[in-house]
Design an enzyme around this catalytic site. Sequence first.
Site, mmCIF file in Angstrom:
data_model
loop_
_atom_site.group_PDB
_atom_site.id
_atom_site.type_symbol
_atom_site.label_atom_id
_atom_site.label_comp_id
_atom_site.label_asym_id
_atom_site.label_seq_id
_atom_site.Cartn_x
_atom_site.Cartn_y
_atom_site.Cartn_z
ATOM 1 N N SER A 25 -13.466 56.351 88.053
ATOM 2 C CA SER A 25 -14.754 55.892 88.593
ATOM 3 C C SER A 25 -15.552 57.133 88.982
ATOM 4 C CB SER A 25 -14.492 55.052 89.850
ATOM 5 O OG SER A 25 -15.674 54.842 90.572
ATOM 6 N N TYR B 57 -9.970 53.555 98.273
ATOM 7 C CA TYR B 57 -10.377 53.325 96.873
ATOM 8 C C TYR B 57 -10.815 54.656 96.240
ATOM 9 C CZ TYR B 57 -12.949 51.810 92.776
ATOM 10 O OH TYR B 57 -13.396 51.663 91.475
HETATM 11 N N1 LIG Z 1 -17.423 47.521 88.700
HETATM 12 C C1 LIG Z 1 -17.652 48.746 89.079
HETATM 13 O O1 LIG Z 1 -18.697 49.040 89.685
HETATM 14 C C2 LIG Z 1 -16.677 49.837 88.756
HETATM 15 C C3 LIG Z 1 -17.129 51.168 88.810
HETATM 16 C C4 LIG Z 1 -16.231 52.189 88.510
HETATM 17 C C5 LIG Z 1 -14.922 51.894 88.166
HETATM 18 N N2 LIG Z 1 -14.502 50.598 88.129
HETATM 19 C C6 LIG Z 1 -13.104 50.328 87.768
HETATM 20 O O2 LIG Z 1 -13.094 49.549 86.596
HETATM 21 C C7 LIG Z 1 -11.856 48.843 86.522
HETATM 22 C C8 LIG Z 1 -12.134 47.404 86.123
HETATM 23 O O3 LIG Z 1 -12.850 46.788 87.153
HETATM 24 P P1 LIG Z 1 -14.055 45.766 86.897
HETATM 25 O O4 LIG Z 1 -15.261 46.356 87.486
HETATM 26 O O5 LIG Z 1 -14.064 45.308 85.507
HETATM 27 O O6 LIG Z 1 -13.617 44.605 87.926
HETATM 28 P P2 LIG Z 1 -13.076 43.126 87.701
HETATM 29 O O7 LIG Z 1 -14.067 42.337 86.939
HETATM 30 O O8 LIG Z 1 -12.695 42.680 89.076
HETATM 31 O O9 LIG Z 1 -11.772 43.296 86.802
HETATM 32 C C9 LIG Z 1 -10.553 43.760 87.325
HETATM 33 C C10 LIG Z 1 -9.436 43.423 86.366
HETATM 34 O O10 LIG Z 1 -8.194 43.889 86.919
HETATM 35 C C11 LIG Z 1 -7.263 42.814 86.899
HETATM 36 N N3 LIG Z 1 -6.317 42.921 88.008
HETATM 37 C C12 LIG Z 1 -6.599 42.964 89.323
HETATM 38 N N4 LIG Z 1 -5.477 43.053 90.048
HETATM 39 C C13 LIG Z 1 -4.440 43.084 89.155
HETATM 40 C C14 LIG Z 1 -3.035 43.154 89.288
HETATM 41 N N5 LIG Z 1 -2.445 43.234 90.493
HETATM 42 N N6 LIG Z 1 -2.284 43.172 88.159
HETATM 43 C C15 LIG Z 1 -2.853 43.078 86.932
HETATM 44 N N7 LIG Z 1 -4.196 42.997 86.756
HETATM 45 C C16 LIG Z 1 -4.972 42.997 87.855
HETATM 46 C C17 LIG Z 1 -8.106 41.547 87.014
HETATM 47 O O11 LIG Z 1 -7.442 40.433 86.438
HETATM 48 P P3 LIG Z 1 -6.725 39.236 87.231
HETATM 49 O O12 LIG Z 1 -7.529 38.950 88.450
HETATM 50 O O13 LIG Z 1 -6.748 38.141 86.206
HETATM 51 O O14 LIG Z 1 -5.346 39.739 87.519
HETATM 52 C C18 LIG Z 1 -9.308 41.929 86.140
HETATM 53 O O15 LIG Z 1 -9.014 41.659 84.802
HETATM 54 C C19 LIG Z 1 -11.179 49.014 87.874
HETATM 55 O O16 LIG Z 1 -10.157 49.992 87.777
HETATM 56 C C20 LIG Z 1 -12.312 49.513 88.776
HETATM 57 O O17 LIG Z 1 -11.848 50.310 89.828
HETATM 58 C C21 LIG Z 1 -15.359 49.563 88.403
#
Ligand SMILES: NC(=O)c1ccc[n+]([C@@H]2O[C@H](COP(=O)([O-])OP(=O)(O)OC[C@H]3O[C@@H](n4cnc5c(N)ncnc54)[C@H](OP(=O)(O)O)[C@@H]3O)[C@@H](O)[C@H]2O)c1
Length: 250
Positions: free
Chosen positions: A131, A144
């Site tokens: 991130s 985080y």
């Molecule tokens: N959105 C942002 O602004 C942003 C910015 C920078 C980086 N990121 C990073 O991008 C990545 C994806 O996040 P996103 O933004 O796409 O959020 P998201 O829509 O909440 O997706 C998160 C994913 O992780 C899975 N997950 C959560 N806990 C888990 C567990 N214990 N075991 C297995 N799978 C798990 C969830 O699936 P289930 O709930 O079905 O398990 C979901 O598929 C993360 O690493 C986040 O830190 C996000």
Amino acid sequence: MKALVTGASGGIGRDIALILSRMGYDLILVSRNTDKLEQVKKHLKTDVQIISADLSVEEECFALYEAVREQEIEILVNNAGFGAFGRFSDIPLEQELNMLNLNVRAVHILTKLFLEDFCKKDRGYILNVASSAGFLAGPLMATYYATKNYVLRLTEAIYEELRKDESNVHISALCPGPVDTGFNDRAQVKFALPGMRSFDVAKCAVEGMFANKAVIIPGFPMKLAHIGEKFLGEETMLKAAYYFQHKKKG
Ligand SMILES: NC(=O)c1ccc[n+]([C@@H]2O[C@H](COP(=O)([O-])OP(=O)(O)OC[C@H]3O[C@@H](n4cnc5c(N)ncnc54)[C@H](OP(=O)(O)O)[C@@H]3O)[C@@H](O)[C@H]2O)c1
């Protein structure tokens, strides 16, 4: 051609899976929620295997690897992760340990196991989703930000080892700023800045991975912000980070 994507039930992971499928990759989709993964599967044209696993549980990381190790996987996307908002002293320890297990330990374990196999074959890609939080200390989201610093630095170090070896195995860290996904709901925040479209971030991620970039920063504003951080210095950035984090309060 086969790729494994963790956290593929929504957001960035789902869109990376979609793009890789369009490129002809068969997929192994991993998350805790089988129903959501089944929904994602409906939009994919290539072969899809669904594995339900809670990757915050160490044993489930090893079980996932054992379940797929015989398959010809070329791409590992370590994407599953979550954040929590609040003062360090207020966030429950259990929630933070769960975050450390998922954002750090699971990424570490899967990177180690798949990298070993990829190196034996001298081919493969690992994309670790860090991130823009990985570049900074993050007051009000301290743990985080720290987890994403770990993912970024680990990935950069491995990148350099592989480059020195002239390996055909490649590793990249994806460092997006705000992205419109389910992330905010789980972290219970709203963005202080406009979020990018998840699909645009995923496209940039896949392109950057195949271009063998060490660090992938989607979007011009975030690239600019990253350059700015270098000039402003630690103390100013710490104050700025607090200011922007405070604005995120939902
Ligand atoms: N959105 C942002 O602004 C942003 C910015 C920078 C980086 N990121 C990073 O991008 C990545 C994806 O996040 P996103 O933004 O796409 O959020 P998201 O829509 O909440 O997706 C998160 C994913 O992780 C899975 N997950 C959560 N806990 C888990 C567990 N214990 N075991 C297995 N799978 C798990 C969830 O699936 P289930 O709930 O079905 O398990 C979901 O598929 C993360 O690493 C986040 O830190 C996000």
